[in-house]
Design a protein around this motif. Structure first.
Motif, mmCIF file in Angstrom:
data_model
loop_
_atom_site.group_PDB
_atom_site.id
_atom_site.type_symbol
_atom_site.label_atom_id
_atom_site.label_comp_id
_atom_site.label_asym_id
_atom_site.label_seq_id
_atom_site.Cartn_x
_atom_site.Cartn_y
_atom_site.Cartn_z
ATOM 1 N N ARG A 41 44.677 53.402 13.857
ATOM 2 C CA ARG A 41 44.166 54.372 14.641
ATOM 3 C C ARG A 41 44.318 55.950 14.500
ATOM 4 O O ARG A 41 45.306 55.616 13.723
ATOM 5 C CB ARG A 41 44.944 53.261 16.206
ATOM 6 N N CYS A 42 43.540 56.269 14.794
ATOM 7 C CA CYS A 42 43.211 57.127 14.053
ATOM 8 C C CYS A 42 43.946 57.799 15.515
ATOM 9 O O CYS A 42 43.380 57.570 15.812
ATOM 10 C CB CYS A 42 41.663 57.841 14.570
ATOM 11 N N SER A 43 44.837 59.487 15.374
ATOM 12 C CA SER A 43 45.097 60.437 16.260
ATOM 13 C C SER A 43 44.595 61.202 16.595
ATOM 14 O O SER A 43 44.665 61.781 17.659
ATOM 15 C CB SER A 43 47.095 60.660 15.550
ATOM 16 N N ARG A 44 43.354 61.222 16.288
ATOM 17 C CA ARG A 44 42.924 62.744 16.401
ATOM 18 C C ARG A 44 41.907 62.529 16.864
ATOM 19 O O ARG A 44 41.310 62.731 18.295
ATOM 20 C CB ARG A 44 42.753 63.289 14.554
ATOM 21 N N CYS A 45 41.258 60.691 17.126
ATOM 22 C CA CYS A 45 39.942 60.942 18.768
ATOM 23 C C CYS A 45 40.152 59.030 18.199
ATOM 24 O O CYS A 45 39.386 58.866 19.622
ATOM 25 C CB CYS A 45 38.819 60.441 17.683
ATOM 26 N N ARG A 46 41.602 58.775 18.652
ATOM 27 C CA ARG A 46 41.574 57.718 18.743
ATOM 28 C C ARG A 46 40.870 56.090 18.508
ATOM 29 O O ARG A 46 41.394 55.122 18.747
ATOM 30 C CB ARG A 46 41.754 57.405 20.531
ATOM 31 N N LEU A 54 40.903 55.584 6.594
ATOM 32 C CA LEU A 54 40.794 56.928 7.301
ATOM 33 C C LEU A 54 39.825 56.581 7.803
ATOM 34 O O LEU A 54 38.771 56.247 7.409
ATOM 35 C CB LEU A 54 40.077 57.653 5.760
ATOM 36 N N CYS A 55 39.603 57.560 8.951
ATOM 37 C CA CYS A 55 38.299 57.005 10.080
ATOM 38 C C CYS A 55 37.791 58.251 9.525
ATOM 39 O O CYS A 55 37.038 59.280 9.340
ATOM 40 C CB CYS A 55 39.046 58.474 11.100
ATOM 41 N N THR A 56 36.358 58.173 9.589
ATOM 42 C CA THR A 56 35.108 57.861 9.400
ATOM 43 C C THR A 56 34.254 59.046 10.356
ATOM 44 O O THR A 56 33.689 59.218 10.600
ATOM 45 C CB THR A 56 34.092 57.100 9.093
ATOM 46 N N ARG A 57 35.021 59.676 11.418
ATOM 47 C CA ARG A 57 34.051 59.679 12.817
ATOM 48 C C ARG A 57 34.130 61.460 12.614
ATOM 49 O O ARG A 57 33.908 62.051 13.431
ATOM 50 C CB ARG A 57 34.559 59.286 13.991
ATOM 51 N N HIS A 58 34.445 62.114 11.490
ATOM 52 C CA HIS A 58 35.189 63.369 11.832
ATOM 53 C C HIS A 58 34.190 64.478 10.706
ATOM 54 O O HIS A 58 34.267 63.474 9.742
ATOM 55 C CB HIS A 58 36.188 63.535 11.818
ATOM 56 N N ALA A 59 33.799 65.329 11.202
ATOM 57 C CA ALA A 59 32.773 66.257 9.277
ATOM 58 C C ALA A 59 34.212 66.422 8.623
ATOM 59 O O ALA A 59 33.692 66.482 7.201
ATOM 60 C CB ALA A 59 32.610 67.186 9.911
HETATM 61 ZN ZN LIG Z 1 39.341 59.742 14.351
#
Ligand SMILES: [Zn+2]
Length: 149
Positions: A41-46, A54-59
């Protein structure tokens, strides 16, 4: 269509089960040993992920420390499946036909798994399933899915 009875957990003990456990996936397998389904789980966007990534939802790409393993519900539904009718590994021959599925977890990730306790003729996309755990002596605990009860 008449299907053979679903295998019981006891019938699985002699199957070739060992998985390769990488450093990235060790927390997942530790969770399975504790009968927990852990997802990344991404601690930034959950957002939830499986397997580790690695989460792909951020720039900007989060660093490894922002991705954490967290216990998930263990619930989901069959997203797609096949019914195996041919012998791929002789160890599983007596269990034909059986269901291999992609389960869409309630948290979102798709999870490949064998589905037990569902007759192959009764499996449908959308069938609700939940994680089940099989403790294999001298090997790993395995995660399977069975009909949600
Ligand atoms: Zn994220």
């Amino acid at each position: 269509m008449t299907a053979s009875p679903a295998p019981t957990f006891g019938e699985w003990i002699h199957r070739p089960f060992l998985q390769t456990v990488t450093t990235d996936m060790a927390p997942f397998w530790e969770g399975v040993s504790s009968h927990e389904l852990r997802l990344c789980r991404c601690s930034r966007c959950r957002a939830w992920y499986f397997p580790f990534t690695l989460c792909t939802r951020h720039a900007d790409i989060p660093d490894l420390g922002e991705m954490r393993w967290q216990v998930a519900s263990g619930r989901g539904a069959i997203f797609t499946y096949v019914v195996v009718h041919r012998v791929v590994d002789p160890a599983f021959e007596a269990e034909l036909p059986y269901i291999l599925a992609i389960v869409e977890l309630d948290e979102g990730p798709l999870f490949p798994a064998r589905v037990i306790n569902v007759e192959p003729g009764d499996a449908l996309v959308g069938t609700e399933v939940q994680a089940s755990y099989l403790d294999v002596p001298a090997a790993q605990t395995l995660i399977l899915f069975s009909a949600a009860g």
